[in-house]
Design a protein around this motif. Sequence first.
Motif, PDB file in Angstrom:
ATOM      1  N   PRO A 120       0.910   7.939  -5.770  1.00 26.52           N
ATOM      2  CA  PRO A 120       1.212   8.593  -4.491  1.00 26.52           C
ATOM      3  C   PRO A 120       0.048   9.448  -4.004  1.00 26.52           C
ATOM      4  N   ASN A 121      -0.108   9.501  -2.704  1.00 24.13           N
ATOM      5  CA  ASN A 121      -1.149  10.358  -2.124  1.00 24.13           C
ATOM      6  C   ASN A 121      -0.512  11.654  -1.625  1.00 24.13           C
ATOM      7  N   ALA A 122      -1.311  12.533  -1.062  1.00 25.48           N
ATOM      8  CA  ALA A 122      -0.814  13.826  -0.589  1.00 25.48           C
ATOM      9  C   ALA A 122       0.236  13.664   0.500  1.00 25.48           C
ATOM     10  N   GLY A 123       0.087  12.646   1.337  1.00 34.67           N
ATOM     11  CA  GLY A 123       1.028  12.424   2.436  1.00 34.67           C
ATOM     12  C   GLY A 123       2.420  12.069   1.969  1.00 34.67           C
ATOM     13  N   ILE A 124       2.504  11.284   0.927  1.00 35.27           N
ATOM     14  CA  ILE A 124       3.825  10.877   0.448  1.00 35.27           C
ATOM     15  C   ILE A 124       4.473  12.012  -0.319  1.00 35.27           C
ATOM     16  N   GLN A 154       0.850  -1.191   0.000  1.00 33.89           N
ATOM     17  CA  GLN A 154       0.000   0.000   0.000  1.00 33.89           C
ATOM     18  C   GLN A 154       0.887   1.244   0.000  1.00 33.89           C
ATOM     19  N   VAL A 155       0.277   2.373  -0.264  1.00 31.22           N
ATOM     20  CA  VAL A 155       1.034   3.629  -0.314  1.00 31.22           C
ATOM     21  C   VAL A 155       1.726   3.910   1.023  1.00 31.22           C
ATOM     22  N   GLU A 156       1.127   3.491   2.132  1.00 27.23           N
ATOM     23  CA  GLU A 156       1.728   3.712   3.449  1.00 27.23           C
ATOM     24  C   GLU A 156       3.066   2.974   3.588  1.00 27.23           C
ATOM     25  N   HIS A 157       3.183   1.795   2.986  1.00 28.42           N
ATOM     26  CA  HIS A 157       4.444   1.053   3.037  1.00 28.42           C
ATOM     27  C   HIS A 157       5.545   1.829   2.311  1.00 28.42           C
ATOM     28  N   PHE A 158       5.204   2.329   1.132  1.00 24.39           N
ATOM     29  CA  PHE A 158       6.177   3.100   0.368  1.00 24.39           C
ATOM     30  C   PHE A 158       6.489   4.428   1.065  1.00 24.39           C
ATOM     31  N   SER A 159       5.515   4.984   1.744  1.00 26.03           N
ATOM     32  CA  SER A 159       5.732   6.220   2.482  1.00 26.03           C
ATOM     33  C   SER A 159       6.791   6.033   3.569  1.00 26.03           C
ATOM     34  N   CYS A 160       6.758   4.898   4.246  1.00 26.92           N
ATOM     35  CA  CYS A 160       7.780   4.604   5.265  1.00 26.92           C
ATOM     36  C   CYS A 160       9.158   4.535   4.627  1.00 26.92           C
ATOM     37  N   MET A 161       9.228   3.922   3.448  1.00 24.70           N
ATOM     38  CA  MET A 161      10.519   3.810   2.767  1.00 24.70           C
ATOM     39  C   MET A 161      11.016   5.182   2.341  1.00 24.70           C
ATOM     40  N   VAL A 162      10.128   6.004   1.819  1.00 25.14           N
ATOM     41  CA  VAL A 162      10.490   7.375   1.434  1.00 25.14           C
ATOM     42  C   VAL A 162      10.975   8.145   2.661  1.00 25.14           C
ATOM     43  N   ASP A 163      10.300   7.959   3.775  1.00 21.22           N
ATOM     44  CA  ASP A 163      10.663   8.649   5.012  1.00 21.22           C
ATOM     45  C   ASP A 163      12.067   8.260   5.476  1.00 21.22           C
ATOM     46  N   VAL A 164      12.349   6.981   5.524  1.00 18.72           N
ATOM     47  CA  VAL A 164      13.661   6.548   6.008  1.00 18.72           C
ATOM     48  C   VAL A 164      14.764   6.960   5.035  1.00 18.72           C
ATOM     49  N   LEU A 165      14.484   6.931   3.738  1.00 19.82           N
ATOM     50  CA  LEU A 165      15.478   7.403   2.771  1.00 19.82           C
ATOM     51  C   LEU A 165      15.754   8.889   2.964  1.00 19.82           C
TER      52      LEU A 165
END
Length: 127
Positions: free
Chosen positions: A123-127, A92-103
């Motif tokens: 991507p959603n607004a959060g990412i 889900q987009v939330e999983h990718f968001s975590c990866m974007v965050d840690v990167l």
Amino acid sequence: MYLKCGLLEDAEKFFGEIPLGNVVSWIAMITGYGKHGLGKEAVNSFNKMQSENIKPDAVYLAVLTACSHSGLLEESQEILLRLCCDSMVKPQVEHFSCMVDVLGRSGWVQEAKNIIECMPIRPNAGI
């Protein structure tokens, strides 16, 4: 409750006394470790859960969040790869968001941008 109060030893003791752990109890422990900055413990718990043949389902988000909060880049990459290869769980987009965050937290901004541009989900607004 123990984890929310910061009583990690009590939470671990209680968790160890549960006869048959389920996904909910694993999520509670992994999330608790993550909230207290104990990403390595969250990853270790995730790996132990999988070795006990408990399906990770919603646990992926909990462990990725814990990795993100602890700056565990390599562990995040490995877990996201496992998720993408898991035929039982759809990323889900939330999983990718975590990866974007840690990167991003690790200074790998271009790689974070690449994830956003290449991920198989809009991507959603959060990412």
